[in-house]
Motif scaffolding. Structure first.
Motif, PDB file in Angstrom:
ATOM      1  N   ALA A  15      -5.548   0.999   7.368  1.00 24.16           N
ATOM      2  CA  ALA A  15      -4.292   1.199   6.958  1.00 24.16           C
ATOM      3  C   ALA A  15      -4.068   2.489   6.240  1.00 24.16           C
ATOM      4  O   ALA A  15      -3.038   2.960   5.918  1.00 24.16           O
ATOM      5  CB  ALA A  15      -3.426   0.118   6.794  1.00 24.16           C
ATOM      6  N   GLY A  16      -4.982   2.616   5.405  1.00 22.10           N
ATOM      7  CA  GLY A  16      -5.071   3.617   4.499  1.00 22.10           C
ATOM      8  C   GLY A  16      -4.042   3.248   2.939  1.00 22.10           C
ATOM      9  O   GLY A  16      -3.706   4.257   2.274  1.00 22.10           O
ATOM     10  N   ILE A  17      -4.086   2.007   2.836  1.00 19.10           N
ATOM     11  CA  ILE A  17      -3.265   1.760   1.687  1.00 19.10           C
ATOM     12  C   ILE A  17      -4.034   1.749   0.434  1.00 19.10           C
ATOM     13  O   ILE A  17      -5.115   1.659   0.432  1.00 19.10           O
ATOM     14  CB  ILE A  17      -2.698   0.295   1.928  1.00 19.10           C
ATOM     15  N   PRO A  18      -3.435   1.592  -0.841  1.00 20.04           N
ATOM     16  CA  PRO A  18      -4.115   1.575  -2.002  1.00 20.04           C
ATOM     17  C   PRO A  18      -4.702   0.174  -2.127  1.00 20.04           C
ATOM     18  O   PRO A  18      -4.205  -0.918  -1.424  1.00 20.04           O
ATOM     19  CB  PRO A  18      -2.887   1.681  -3.178  1.00 20.04           C
ATOM     20  N   ILE A  19      -5.937  -0.056  -2.833  1.00 16.07           N
ATOM     21  CA  ILE A  19      -6.632  -1.021  -3.014  1.00 16.07           C
ATOM     22  C   ILE A  19      -7.015  -1.130  -4.454  1.00 16.07           C
ATOM     23  O   ILE A  19      -7.600  -0.335  -5.054  1.00 16.07           O
ATOM     24  CB  ILE A  19      -8.106  -0.969  -1.981  1.00 16.07           C
ATOM     25  N   LEU A  20      -7.020  -2.421  -5.227  1.00 24.73           N
ATOM     26  CA  LEU A  20      -7.141  -2.793  -6.430  1.00 24.73           C
ATOM     27  C   LEU A  20      -8.416  -3.525  -6.283  1.00 24.73           C
ATOM     28  O   LEU A  20      -8.409  -4.844  -5.874  1.00 24.73           O
ATOM     29  CB  LEU A  20      -5.778  -3.625  -6.815  1.00 24.73           C
ATOM     30  N   ALA A  21      -9.491  -3.050  -6.785  1.00 22.65           N
ATOM     31  CA  ALA A  21     -10.876  -3.787  -6.249  1.00 22.65           C
ATOM     32  C   ALA A  21     -11.771  -4.006  -7.412  1.00 22.65           C
ATOM     33  O   ALA A  21     -11.914  -3.173  -8.305  1.00 22.65           O
ATOM     34  CB  ALA A  21     -11.332  -2.958  -5.339  1.00 22.65           C
ATOM     35  N   ALA A  22     -11.909  -5.083  -7.542  1.00 18.15           N
ATOM     36  CA  ALA A  22     -13.106  -5.806  -8.430  1.00 18.15           C
ATOM     37  C   ALA A  22     -14.566  -5.604  -7.986  1.00 18.15           C
ATOM     38  O   ALA A  22     -14.685  -5.567  -6.744  1.00 18.15           O
ATOM     39  CB  ALA A  22     -12.847  -7.078  -9.069  1.00 18.15           C
ATOM     40  N   HIS A  23     -15.652  -5.583  -8.755  1.00 15.83           N
ATOM     41  CA  HIS A  23     -16.865  -5.617  -8.202  1.00 15.83           C
ATOM     42  C   HIS A  23     -17.111  -6.856  -7.572  1.00 15.83           C
ATOM     43  O   HIS A  23     -16.909  -7.878  -8.013  1.00 15.83           O
ATOM     44  CB  HIS A  23     -17.977  -5.298  -9.332  1.00 15.83           C
ATOM     45  N   SER A  70       3.211  -1.524   7.468  1.00 13.46           N
ATOM     46  CA  SER A  70       4.564  -1.069   7.298  1.00 13.46           C
ATOM     47  C   SER A  70       5.294  -1.315   6.010  1.00 13.46           C
ATOM     48  O   SER A  70       6.446  -0.961   5.910  1.00 13.46           O
ATOM     49  CB  SER A  70       5.150  -2.132   8.401  1.00 13.46           C
ATOM     50  N   GLU A  71       4.491  -1.982   4.999  1.00 14.85           N
ATOM     51  CA  GLU A  71       5.054  -2.297   3.713  1.00 14.85           C
ATOM     52  C   GLU A  71       4.482  -1.354   2.531  1.00 14.85           C
ATOM     53  O   GLU A  71       3.540  -0.842   2.774  1.00 14.85           O
ATOM     54  CB  GLU A  71       4.807  -3.631   3.324  1.00 14.85           C
ATOM     55  N   LYS A  72       5.177  -1.252   1.451  1.00 13.67           N
ATOM     56  CA  LYS A  72       4.693  -0.247   0.332  1.00 13.67           C
ATOM     57  C   LYS A  72       4.164  -1.459  -0.475  1.00 13.67           C
ATOM     58  O   LYS A  72       4.518  -1.750  -1.553  1.00 13.67           O
ATOM     59  CB  LYS A  72       5.755   0.274  -0.479  1.00 13.67           C
ATOM     60  N   ILE A  73       2.654  -1.468  -0.378  1.00 15.45           N
ATOM     61  CA  ILE A  73       1.807  -2.481  -1.085  1.00 15.45           C
ATOM     62  C   ILE A  73       0.595  -1.851  -1.537  1.00 15.45           C
ATOM     63  O   ILE A  73       0.078  -0.980  -1.230  1.00 15.45           O
ATOM     64  CB  ILE A  73       1.688  -3.979  -0.186  1.00 15.45           C
ATOM     65  N   ALA A  74       0.050  -2.647  -2.514  1.00 16.35           N
ATOM     66  CA  ALA A  74      -1.389  -2.492  -2.689  1.00 16.35           C
ATOM     67  C   ALA A  74      -2.095  -3.683  -2.524  1.00 16.35           C
ATOM     68  O   ALA A  74      -1.531  -4.747  -2.973  1.00 16.35           O
ATOM     69  CB  ALA A  74      -1.613  -2.015  -4.327  1.00 16.35           C
ATOM     70  N   LEU A  75      -3.388  -3.920  -2.000  1.00 19.49           N
ATOM     71  CA  LEU A  75      -4.014  -4.937  -1.712  1.00 19.49           C
ATOM     72  C   LEU A  75      -5.079  -5.249  -3.017  1.00 19.49           C
ATOM     73  O   LEU A  75      -5.773  -4.377  -3.592  1.00 19.49           O
ATOM     74  CB  LEU A  75      -5.002  -4.771  -0.450  1.00 19.49           C
ATOM     75  N   ILE A 120       2.739   5.701  12.610  1.00 22.66           N
ATOM     76  CA  ILE A 120       3.727   6.230  11.626  1.00 22.66           C
ATOM     77  C   ILE A 120       3.437   7.328  10.820  1.00 22.66           C
ATOM     78  O   ILE A 120       4.196   7.742   9.902  1.00 22.66           O
ATOM     79  CB  ILE A 120       3.724   4.943  10.612  1.00 22.66           C
ATOM     80  N   GLY A 121       2.148   7.852  11.202  1.00 19.64           N
ATOM     81  CA  GLY A 121       1.648   9.046  10.468  1.00 19.64           C
ATOM     82  C   GLY A 121       1.543   9.049   9.154  1.00 19.64           C
ATOM     83  O   GLY A 121       1.425   7.647   8.371  1.00 19.64           O
ATOM     84  N   ASP A 122       1.641   9.805   8.300  1.00 16.35           N
ATOM     85  CA  ASP A 122       1.130   9.759   6.749  1.00 16.35           C
ATOM     86  C   ASP A 122       2.633   9.405   6.005  1.00 16.35           C
ATOM     87  O   ASP A 122       3.776   9.443   6.589  1.00 16.35           O
ATOM     88  CB  ASP A 122       0.936  11.264   6.232  1.00 16.35           C
ATOM     89  N   PHE A 164       0.943   7.373  -3.928  1.00 13.29           N
ATOM     90  CA  PHE A 164      -0.232   7.531  -3.135  1.00 13.29           C
ATOM     91  C   PHE A 164       0.014   8.104  -1.587  1.00 13.29           C
ATOM     92  O   PHE A 164       1.150   7.949  -1.199  1.00 13.29           O
ATOM     93  CB  PHE A 164      -0.840   6.348  -2.833  1.00 13.29           C
ATOM     94  N   ARG A 165      -0.711   8.935  -1.241  1.00 15.66           N
ATOM     95  CA  ARG A 165      -0.860   9.424   0.212  1.00 15.66           C
ATOM     96  C   ARG A 165      -1.556   8.368   1.126  1.00 15.66           C
ATOM     97  O   ARG A 165      -2.565   7.932   1.027  1.00 15.66           O
ATOM     98  CB  ARG A 165      -1.422  10.686   0.483  1.00 15.66           C
ATOM     99  N   VAL A 166      -0.740   7.699   1.967  1.00 16.18           N
ATOM    100  CA  VAL A 166      -1.182   6.579   2.864  1.00 16.18           C
ATOM    101  C   VAL A 166      -1.279   7.091   4.198  1.00 16.18           C
ATOM    102  O   VAL A 166      -0.213   7.413   4.728  1.00 16.18           O
ATOM    103  CB  VAL A 166      -0.329   5.369   2.446  1.00 16.18           C
ATOM    104  N   ARG A 167      -2.622   7.203   4.780  1.00 15.10           N
ATOM    105  CA  ARG A 167      -2.800   7.575   6.014  1.00 15.10           C
ATOM    106  C   ARG A 167      -3.693   6.799   7.025  1.00 15.10           C
ATOM    107  O   ARG A 167      -4.673   6.555   6.397  1.00 15.10           O
ATOM    108  CB  ARG A 167      -3.362   8.955   5.951  1.00 15.10           C
ATOM    109  N   PRO A 168      -3.147   6.066   8.112  1.00 14.78           N
ATOM    110  CA  PRO A 168      -4.340   5.503   8.802  1.00 14.78           C
ATOM    111  C   PRO A 168      -5.367   6.282   9.184  1.00 14.78           C
ATOM    112  O   PRO A 168      -5.140   7.548   9.567  1.00 14.78           O
ATOM    113  CB  PRO A 168      -3.142   5.133   9.882  1.00 14.78           C
TER     114      PRO A 168
END
Length: 338
Positions: free
Chosen positions: A263-271, A239-244, A175-177, A308-312
């Protein structure tokens, strides 16, 4: 070629079991014969390759270890999967002492797994620590675990990161960027104490107050935001516009984070104690927050409201591919040393 036994009571669908399968796939490439042993009469899951033999005995860990002690000498290597299995019974230590030369502990969770269980957890942690220190060979899946007690200071502790992907090609759609602002926040994983269900409930409320849609693909549907497990989480991410959302209390080398970064998606991460920082090191699409501070969570949700720029990441996939797994070299070296 070697015969290799994996001992893992109470087999479930999930991360550690998935890692067992991926390790086995890597070792099959070198012609080794693999047997999985579990309990409770669990039938061989569909995702376990046909070439792998399957043994399911008894109703508890004692029955399994008793069975394994009786014929473990038939295997060149025995992997005992997860240290939390050992404190449950003396048979675990018997197995260690009787077959120490060919028994390897495969630990895939930080030692913080024993926290939060009161006196019972404290006692089990003491027993497990003593057994871990006595074992000659240990494989862990993150530098964090290798550097923490009781693994730190041991001579033969090998780090083997999870080989999450079967091959370097066709893992991610071409799917590219993509450029997108996330439409929702998603949690993917079991609904259990390790994943911090108390925080997940609070997070849902904070999302609603902040105008966010939140879904938890956790195998349950009791609550409005809960959904059944995804058949293909990586395809969904790509394929979806999500944040994990990542909010575990402890981990080893979490597969879901590996997939999200691939997958290059945004990640919401706790310690989280474990290898999550190793996975996310240098990853620009990470938004960190503190679970102990509601304001920190709300601020992190606000930071997600951007493009966000999402790139595999194909190189990241190759690094975590079965054929490139370091478990292959580790087993080869181990066999040469016998």
């Amino acid at each position: 070629m070697a015969s290799i036994l994996f001992i893992h009571p109470a087999w479930q669908v999930g991360g550690v079991e998935r890692t067992n399968i991926q390790w086995a796939k890597a070792l099959l490439l070198d012609g080794h014969s693999i047997t999985f042993a579990t309990t409770h009469g669990i039938e061989k899951p569909a995702d376990v390759p046909q070439e792998i033999s399957w043994v399911s005995v008894g109703r508890d860990s004692f029955a399994l270890f008793r069975k394994m002690i009786s014929f473990s000498w038939n295997f060149d290597i025995t992997f005992v999967c997860q240290s939390y299995l050992l404190p449950r019974l003396i048979a675990g230590q018997m197995l260690n002492l009787r077959f120490a030369k060919n028994v390897i502990l495969a630990e895939r969770n930080a030692f913080e797994q024993y926290n939060g269980y009161g006196l019972k957890g404290a006692v089990r942690s003491l027993i497990a620590a003593a057994q871990i220190r006595s074992m000659r060979h240990v494989v862990v899946n993150s530098e964090y675990i290798r550097n923490q007690y009781p693994f730190s200071g041991k001579r033969d502790v090998k780090v083997v990161q999870n080989p999450r992907f079967d091959n370097e090609h066709d893992v991610l759609p071409d799917i590219g960027d993509r450029l997108y602002e996330p439409e929702r926040v998603v949690f993917i994983g079991r609904w259990d104490e390790q994943k911090d269900t108390e925080f997940l409930l609070k997070f849902d409320g904070l999302c609603r107050k902040s105008g966010w849609d939140f879904l938890a693909f956790c195998g349950r549907t009791d609550l409005p935001f809960q959904r059944n497990f995804l058949q293909d989480p990586l395809q969904y991410m790509a394929s979806e516009k999500i944040a994990l959302l990542f909010c575990s209390k402890f981990e080893g080398y979490p597969n879901m984070l590996v997939e999200a970064r691939a997958a290059g998606i945004p990640i919401l991460a706790a310690h989280c104690p474990g290898g999550s920082r190793e996975i996310l090191a240098g990853y620009d699409n990470t938004v960190e927050f503190s679970k102990q501070n509601d304001a920190s969570v709300v601020e992190a949700l606000c930071k997600l409201r951007k493009t966000f720029r999402v790139r595999p990441d194909r190189d990241f996939v190759a690094k975590h591919c079965v054929q490139n797994s370091e478990i292959r070299g580790y087993v080869s070296s181990y066999l040469r040393s016998l």
